[in-house]
Design an enzyme around this catalytic site. Structure first.
Site, PDB file in Angstrom:
ATOM      1  N   GLU A 200       0.835  -1.205   0.000  1.00 15.30           N
ATOM      2  CA  GLU A 200       0.000   0.000   0.000  1.00 15.30           C
ATOM      3  C   GLU A 200       0.860   1.242   0.000  1.00 15.30           C
ATOM      4  OE1 GLU A 200      -2.232   3.434   1.644  1.00 15.30           O
ATOM      5  OE2 GLU A 200      -0.450   2.497   2.450  1.00 15.30           O
ATOM      6  N   GLU A 201       1.949   1.187   0.749  1.00 14.82           N
ATOM      7  CA  GLU A 201       2.763   2.386   0.969  1.00 14.82           C
ATOM      8  C   GLU A 201       3.513   2.839  -0.294  1.00 14.82           C
ATOM      9  OE1 GLU A 201       2.436   4.206   3.431  1.00 14.82           O
ATOM     10  OE2 GLU A 201       1.935   3.014   5.190  1.00 14.82           O
ATOM     11  N   HIS A 309       3.702   8.078   9.940  1.00  9.36           N
ATOM     12  CA  HIS A 309       4.982   7.810   9.282  1.00  9.36           C
ATOM     13  C   HIS A 309       6.194   8.286  10.097  1.00  9.36           C
ATOM     14  CE1 HIS A 309       3.444   6.905   4.944  1.00  9.36           C
ATOM     15  NE2 HIS A 309       2.799   6.239   5.874  1.00  9.36           N
TER      16      HIS A 309
HETATM   17 CO    CO Z   1       1.156   4.865   5.480  1.00  7.95          CO
HETATM   18 ZN    ZN Z   2      -1.635   3.216   5.870  1.00 10.60          ZN
END
Ligand code: CO
Ligand code: ZN
Length: 336
Positions: A200-201, A309
């Protein structure tokens, strides 16, 4: 098992940087095995757990959270044994500078910054290196090779008032919510596919083929979202501890309008703490799932998170509980 215990089981683990999620996948597989009927890992590495529904003609519901985390990949080792690394995902070097990192084989180091950089300079990937304490290139190469990945050290700490700091709460918080939903949906009417997605990242890459193979009638994505309640935050209505955030929009998706209304109504009817989310930056797997195949009715239940993050992301356990409660209430009462 409490929400915190579940979350703790998912953190810390060996780093599961995008594309190398096998560490966390094994833990999730074990947690999900007693809660579902079929478990598959697709070609990209998505973990797909199916709990079959009891309805004569069950609809297909996809619930998804990503299991990958941001990190670094070694792309050069210099003569003195310092490692140059490239970012995997949206790294903030301000947040990562001088933090400890860990590789899959347990090797630890520090993400350091070139000595000619001054406070206030904008840090770019090429200004940073990982110091694992090696005295030479040969010594470094005994522990680490080109292509190895590391991430900031995982951690989890309980704070006041039901709040928790640590990493990577993005998106182990969502993974924990999915596990908890599976525990509370022991006999669903519909087929429920619990998807723990990869990559996803780096641009929501895993959820797309997962959604294509499932072709869901309805999808709900569980991921963290930013908040507007810290000093100098961008104006944003989402607050930590004010409940699950029903996503209306982020920069990559406009959630299905009626679905959003139904979720708001379900939260109101069941007295579940909820707030509406519009995120003006960043995206989630929701867009990838919504636009796959012939498209599907997609929405997202977000978990408010401060300091996303960084090495110290922060969530409120009550928001996690609200996410579980709303998903379960909605899926049990959903009119089709
Ligand atoms: Co993220
Ligand atoms: Zn996420």
């Amino acid at each position: 098992m409490t929400m915190y215990t579940t979350l703790k089981k998912l953190l810390p683990q060996t780093p599961s940087v995008s594309g190398r999620e096998h560490g966390i996948r094994e833990v999730l597989k074990e947690l999900m095995a007693p809660l579902c009927d079929e478990i598959t890992v697709d070609a990209m590495g998505n973990l797909i757990c199916l709990k079959k529904g009891s309805a004569a003609a069950p609809a297909k519901v996809m619930l998804a959270a990503h299991m990958d985390e941001i990190g670094f990949i070694v792309n050069f080792i210099d003569d003195n044994g310092f490692l140059r690394v490239a970012p995997i995902g949206g790294i903030s070097y301000t947040a990562a500078a001088f933090c400890p990192v860990e590789f899959e084989n347990g090797t630890r180091g520090v993400l350091a910054v070139d000595a000619d950089k001054k406070a206030g300079d904008v840090l770019r990937p090429e200004h940073c290196y990982v110091d694992i304490g090696a005295r030479s290139r040969a010594a470094a190469e005994k522990k680490v090779k080109i292509g190895d990945c590391c991430a900031l050290l995982p951690s989890i700490t309980r704070l006041q008032g039901g709040r928790v700091a640590g990493r990577p709460l993005d998106d182990r918080a969502g993974c924990a919510v999915l596990v908890e939903i599976a525990r509370r949906m022991a006999a669903p009417a519909d087929d429920i596919y619990y998807v723990f997605s990869v990559q996803e990242e780096v641009g929501c890459r895993g959820a797309r083929p997962a959604a294509y193979s499932i072709a869901p009638d309805l999808a709900l994505i569980f991921d963290v979202t930013a908040t507007g309640d810290v000093p100098s935050a961008k104006p944003m209505a989402v607050k930590l501890g004010a409940g699950v955030a029903i996503k209306i929009k982020d920069s990559s998706v406009i959630c299905h309008t009626e679905l959003v209304e139904e979720l708001i109504e379900a939260a109101r009817a069941e007295k579940i703490a909820a707030q509406c989310e519009i995120l003006t930056f960043g995206g989630t797997d929701t867009s990838a799932v919504q636009m796959t195949g012939f498209g599907c009715r997609a929405g997202a239940l977000s978990i408010p998170c401060r300091y996303i993050h960084t090495g110290s992301e922060m969530i409120d356990l009550a928001d996690l509980e609200a996410a579980v409660a709303l998903a379960v209430a909605y899926l049990k009462g959903e009119k089709k």
